[in-house]
Enzyme design. Structure first.
Site, PDB file in Angstrom:
ATOM      1  N   ASP A  53      47.228  41.538  37.829  1.00 53.86           N
ATOM      2  CA  ASP A  53      45.905  42.316  38.556  1.00 53.86           C
ATOM      3  C   ASP A  53      45.532  41.825  39.683  1.00 53.86           C
ATOM      4  O   ASP A  53      46.273  40.964  40.491  1.00 53.86           O
ATOM      5  CB  ASP A  53      45.037  42.392  37.371  1.00 53.86           C
ATOM      6  N   ASP A 105      49.377  33.332  42.145  1.00 55.11           N
ATOM      7  CA  ASP A 105      48.847  34.225  43.263  1.00 55.11           C
ATOM      8  C   ASP A 105      50.032  34.571  44.247  1.00 55.11           C
ATOM      9  O   ASP A 105      50.400  33.893  44.989  1.00 55.11           O
ATOM     10  CB  ASP A 105      47.540  33.445  43.985  1.00 55.11           C
ATOM     11  N   ASP A 164      46.660  32.034  52.257  1.00 52.18           N
ATOM     12  CA  ASP A 164      47.212  30.760  52.731  1.00 52.18           C
ATOM     13  C   ASP A 164      48.377  30.956  53.711  1.00 52.18           C
ATOM     14  O   ASP A 164      49.196  32.164  53.759  1.00 52.18           O
ATOM     15  CB  ASP A 164      47.553  29.741  51.771  1.00 52.18           C
ATOM     16  N   HIS A 195      38.072  43.688  39.512  1.00 50.03           N
ATOM     17  CA  HIS A 195      38.974  44.407  38.481  1.00 50.03           C
ATOM     18  C   HIS A 195      39.624  43.550  37.513  1.00 50.03           C
ATOM     19  O   HIS A 195      39.761  43.462  36.272  1.00 50.03           O
ATOM     20  CB  HIS A 195      39.719  45.130  39.311  1.00 50.03           C
ATOM     21  N   ILE A 237      30.606  39.048  25.470  1.00 55.14           N
ATOM     22  CA  ILE A 237      30.932  40.141  24.887  1.00 55.14           C
ATOM     23  C   ILE A 237      32.313  39.516  23.757  1.00 55.14           C
ATOM     24  O   ILE A 237      32.438  38.172  23.919  1.00 55.14           O
ATOM     25  CB  ILE A 237      31.802  41.237  25.822  1.00 55.14           C
ATOM     26  N   VAL A 258      58.033  51.025  28.665  1.00 64.30           N
ATOM     27  CA  VAL A 258      56.643  50.765  28.844  1.00 64.30           C
ATOM     28  C   VAL A 258      55.750  51.651  27.875  1.00 64.30           C
ATOM     29  O   VAL A 258      55.935  52.866  27.563  1.00 64.30           O
ATOM     30  CB  VAL A 258      56.273  51.108  30.330  1.00 64.30           C
ATOM     31  N   SER A 295      42.388  52.014  33.727  1.00 60.09           N
ATOM     32  CA  SER A 295      42.371  50.624  33.865  1.00 60.09           C
ATOM     33  C   SER A 295      41.560  49.867  32.777  1.00 60.09           C
ATOM     34  O   SER A 295      42.199  48.738  32.479  1.00 60.09           O
ATOM     35  CB  SER A 295      41.796  50.273  35.284  1.00 60.09           C
TER      36      SER A 295
END
Length: 904
Positions: free
Chosen positions: A133, A183, A188, A202, A220, A310, A357
């Site tokens: 994500d 990442d 960078d 998100h 939560i 999937v 999402s």
């Protein structure tokens, strides 16, 4: 623009610049990920693993700057022998919308019976869940202790340095210091780093839905207990980033790093073979991918959710009604709460968001719980376990039955039911009675089905096929009963489902069918699919040329630019030689009716319409087969109001096997007299191993325009010539041209450009060596209102120019046979005598015809077929009265009627 390409060798000595302009090629999967893959699979003796690795290493990304649309570039390059597939690289976006009002309750936990599931599962193991994500705030108070720590990059190295910061790839997986994920889109200098921290809320929100810490007196609780969140960042560092990059590298990394469930709350409506290959590799590594079905609120397949392997998730609200924004489709597997979901955002904060999402990580959490309870289940078994234990919400969503999955996920049922039943319809094939690969009304259709039992042994399975249409159908066999099916058993059902469609269907109609598996009266699995009926196109393959015609003037394919419906243009055993072909009729520079690409190059103009498909009549005379279609442009705003009858002839005589004759019979219904009408054909040729090496020329002696490959000398030549005595126009086009003399079509093909290529005489005889097209036309033609004229062409193929010239001479002879000229009145065609008649009548026709005698009620009383010249017909058995002779001209397909009387 980006393309994905898989090849059988490297790209060292290849030049795509004539098609793509300036371009660059980079690996689709980075070398360090492939190194990681080798590390993970080095001890696995599995040919499938080796094959996947080899496949992924051969996929590359091409970035190019040409004006050519990617859909067309794909079709131009895919004919190269060394290319296994080429496709447009989809651009994916996040699928969420934010609601700023805060809601304290996490209602989804109650709807899912999540707390009961936590209490039921006693395992102390943990499940790694990949969150691919925008990044995750790994320091959030409600997430930090549930963040995955890579053991190979934590602790101290041999020198006493912290492995997470020592700048060394301690675990040899190709990624330096990836202690908490990676990442893939950082700011960078390398574009990647080991801190998958969020730029957009998100990813942190998604992570909290799955695995916020339970019972910590803060914030939560996530859906799943005992999870470790593996953050993989695939979006930019900007807090407003709405799209993702390197997404499938991120997905692959998560599976390689040990994630057993991976959440993807992003995607697009574009499928990709390269992406499916990455998904396959992830599944083979033991990872179940769960993905959002998309937020367009439409019936569509969204990817990666729609890929094989999937679990696709639609969104519902607190009352289990489909969320207005949620996509729906037969590829959706389950639904989950996705409206106003409270979760974590960076900086120890919380908010609500809505979208598929949010629904996807809810389902991901349930899958993680199922994996905890059933650790030996494969990804497919986990998915089927969750599907089999959904709460049925069909009664709440009657308009979306079969389109939002098997129901809304239930965590407690998914972990507590160890006798779940799931029979998957693993594959199906369709065949038709006539064995011509054309599905039409009133023929018997058979559907063969294979099923597989994924979970516990099952008895008494009932498989049923349903046709979801308002058209009249007849079911012969609609169900089959299976007494018993063991776990992991797969069965090919030998007796197919059978049905007929009785009603006449529209052209190119997709018939919806549904195949359901029932156990104890309840649906346990289902698929919806479509069968394409009554195609508007058919393929002529009755000599050495194979090519497809549709009912509105296209040649080669029916579905430009995808080119899946049709065979193109094939000579003997050659590859397809034609990318696009079609008819153009113009009367001035702003009024050109046509069916070839338009101002937007990947969208064709659709000037002509027809209610009947292209029809083929075999052996109308000796060796001759005819195809026919009738169409017009009467629905166009700028229309010529010309009615067109297209007649195509193929002969299988040895001397006539290398060409096709095409006649266009035109009738002017406009109410105006046209003094400058032009009718022509457009062809975009792709001959040989590379369309960028094609060359077009015009031979003055034979008046043939031809195309060949300068690179592949074994490939055939194509040729086209105008038949008859009309004025000839010819225009060779470099597809990447950009001048008045060479307009090009990569930037679109405008009406003005079409008019120029139709009407300039023999203007440009030769192209460059490039990706090329040609226009050949007749005109100017003077055509008064209500008058008719015929324009004819020969479409040819041969191994060289001399052979094409010989083809042209033979084609002229067949042209004379098949087209005496349009019949302007019955008297020139039919002669009946004596009239009145007594015991017989002579019926004289000028061309090969069928004759049918009708009485005054329109009933047939006498028929004789395939006759020509004078035919004496006995009438002694018929009583006195008025009769009609119906004569069908077998060359034009037209019917003519003549009245006569019998007197006894």
């Amino acid at each position: 623009d980006y393309l994905n390409i898989r090849n059988t060798n490297n790209f060292n000595n290849l030049d795509f610049s004539t098609i793509l302009g300036k371009y660059s090629i980079t690996p689709y999967i980075s070398d360090k990920l492939l190194t990681f893959y080798d590390l993970r699979t080095s001890n696995i003796d599995n040919s499938l693993i080796i094959k996947n690795n080899n496949n992924l290493a051969r996929i590359f990304k091409i970035n190019y700057e040409s004006k050519i649309f990617p859909e067309i570039a794909v079709k131009k390059l895919e004919s190269l022998d060394f290319i296994e597939y080429i496709e447009i690289s989809p651009q994916h976006k996040l699928v969420t919308s934010t609601n700023d009002s805060l809601i304290a309750d996490c209602y989804q936990l109650d709807n899912l019976n999540a707390q009961e599931a936590w209490n039921y599962v006693k395992s102390s193991d943990t499940v790694i869940v990949g969150v691919v994500d925008t990044g995750v705030d790994i320091f959030h108070e409600d997430l930090n202790s549930n963040i995955y720590i890579n053991p190979g990059e934590s602790g101290l190295d041999e020198f006493g340095n912290d492995k997470s910061k020592n700048g060394i790839d301690d675990d040899k997986n190709g990624f330096i210091d990836d202690v908490t994920g990676w990442d893939f889109v950082s700011s960078d200098s390398l574009g990647q780093d080991n801190l998958p921290l969020p730029g957009n809320d998100h990813g942190t929100h998604v992570a909290g839905i799955i695995g916020a810490i339970i019972n910590n007196s803060k914030g939560i609780a996530g859906v799943a207990k005992n999870v470790r969140i593996l953050p993989v960042k695939i979006a930019g560092d900007s807090p407003w980033a709405g799209s993702v990059q390197n997404s499938y590298e991120g997905l692959f990394y998560a599976a390689l790093a040990g994630a057993k469930v991976i959440n993807c709350s992003w995607g697009s409506g574009s499928p990709s073979a390269a992406e499916q290959e990455v998904v396959n590799s992830c599944v083979n590594l033991g990872a179940l991918i769960v993905a959002a079905a998309g937020n367009d609120g439409t019936l569509q397949v969204f990817y990666p959710a729609g890929y094989n392997g999937v679990l696709s998730v639609a969104a519902v609200n607190n009352f289990d009604s489909k969320a207005s924004f949620s996509n729906f489709d037969n590829t959706v597997d389950v639904s989950a709460p996705g409206v106003s979901i409270m979760s974590t955002i960076p900086g120890n904060q919380y908010t609500t968001m809505s979208g598929t999402s949010m629904a996807s990580p809810v389902a991901t959490g349930v899958c993680a719980m199922a994996k905890l309870q059933f650790p030996n289940y494969t990804p497919m078994q986990i998915a089927e376990q969750v599907k089999a234990n959904c709460d049925n919400i069909d009664s709440i969503n009657p308009s979306f039955i079969g389109l939002i999955g098997m129901g809304r996920v239930n965590a407690y049922k998914a972990v507590s039911n160890n006798k779940s039943k799931s029979v998957v319809i693993s594959s199906y094939t369709v065949s038709e009675q006539n064995k011509n690969n054309v599905y039409e009304e009133n023929e018997e259709i058979s559907v063969f089905v294979n099923v597989k039992n994924v979970l516990d042994k099952i008895d008494s399975v009932y498989i049923k096929l349903t046709l979801n249409t308002t058209f009249k159908t007849q079911m012969m066999i609609d169900s089959v009963f299976i007494e018993s099916l063991d776990k992991d058993a797969e069965l090919a059902i030998l007796d197919p489902f059978k049905f007929k469609v009785i009603d006449k269907l529209p052209l190119d109609y997709s018939l919806p069918i549904e195949i359901n598996a029932y156990y104890n009266g309840k649906i346990i699995n289902r698929i919806k699919t479509y069968i394409s009926f009554n195609p508007s196109y058919k393929t002529m393959n009755y000599n050495d040329i194979t090519t497809t015609f549709n009912s509105t003037g296209n040649i080669g394919f029916n579905d430009y630019p995808y080119n899946q419906q049709g065979e193109g243009f094939v000579y003997k055993n050659s590859k397809n030689m034609l990318f696009e072909g079609g008819l153009m009729i113009g009367v001035n520079h702003f009024n050109v009716s046509n069916v070839v690409r338009g101002e937007i190059q990947n969208v064709k103009d659709r000037s002509f319409s027809s209610n009947e498909p292209f029809n083929i009549t075999k052996n109308i005379k000796d060796s001759l087969t005819r195809g026919i279609s009738i169409f017009n442009d009467s629905k166009e705003l700028l229309k010529t109001d010309i009615n067109i009858t297209e007649r195509v002839y193929q002969s299988n005589l040895e001397s006539q096997k290398d060409f096709i004759i095409i006649h266009y019979d035109l009738k002017n219904n406009s109410g105006y007299d046209y003094d400058s009408l032009f009718l022509g054909l457009f062809f975009d040729w792709d001959i040989g191993i590379s369309s960028s090496s094609n060359y077009i020329d015009f031979n003055d002696e034979s008046q043939i325009g031809y195309c060949y490959s300068t690179r592949d000398t074994t490939s055939p030549y194509s040729g086209v010539m105008l038949l008859g005595d009309q004025n000839l126009n010819y225009f060779a086009i470099d597809n990447d041209g950009n001048s008045d003399e060479n307009p090009g079509i990569y930037d679109g093909f405008t009406i003005v450009e079409k008019w120029k290529t139709l009407s300039r005489g023999i203007f440009r005889k030769q192209s460059s060596v490039a990706d090329v097209s040609q226009v050949i036309s007749a005109g100017p033609i003077h055509l008064n209102n209500n008058e008719e004229v015929t324009v004819s062409f020969a479409l040819m193929a041969a191994q060289n120019l001399d052979s094409l010239k010989k083809c042209g001479q033979v084609a002229k002879d067949l042209y004379k046979l098949t087209d005496i000229g349009v019949i302007h009145n019955v008297e020139n065609f039919i002669n009946i005598y004596p009239n009145p008649a007594v015991n017989y009548v002579n019926i004289k026709t000028k061309r090969l015809s069928n004759i049918n005698i009708l009485n005054n009620l329109g009933e047939s009383v006498y028929t004789i077929n395939n006759v020509e010249n004078t035919n004496k017909i006995e009438l002694s058995s018929l009583p006195t009265g008025q009769y009609y002779a119906k004569i069908t001209d077998l060359y034009s397909g037209k019917n003519y009627f003549e009245k006569f009387i019998i007197i006894k």
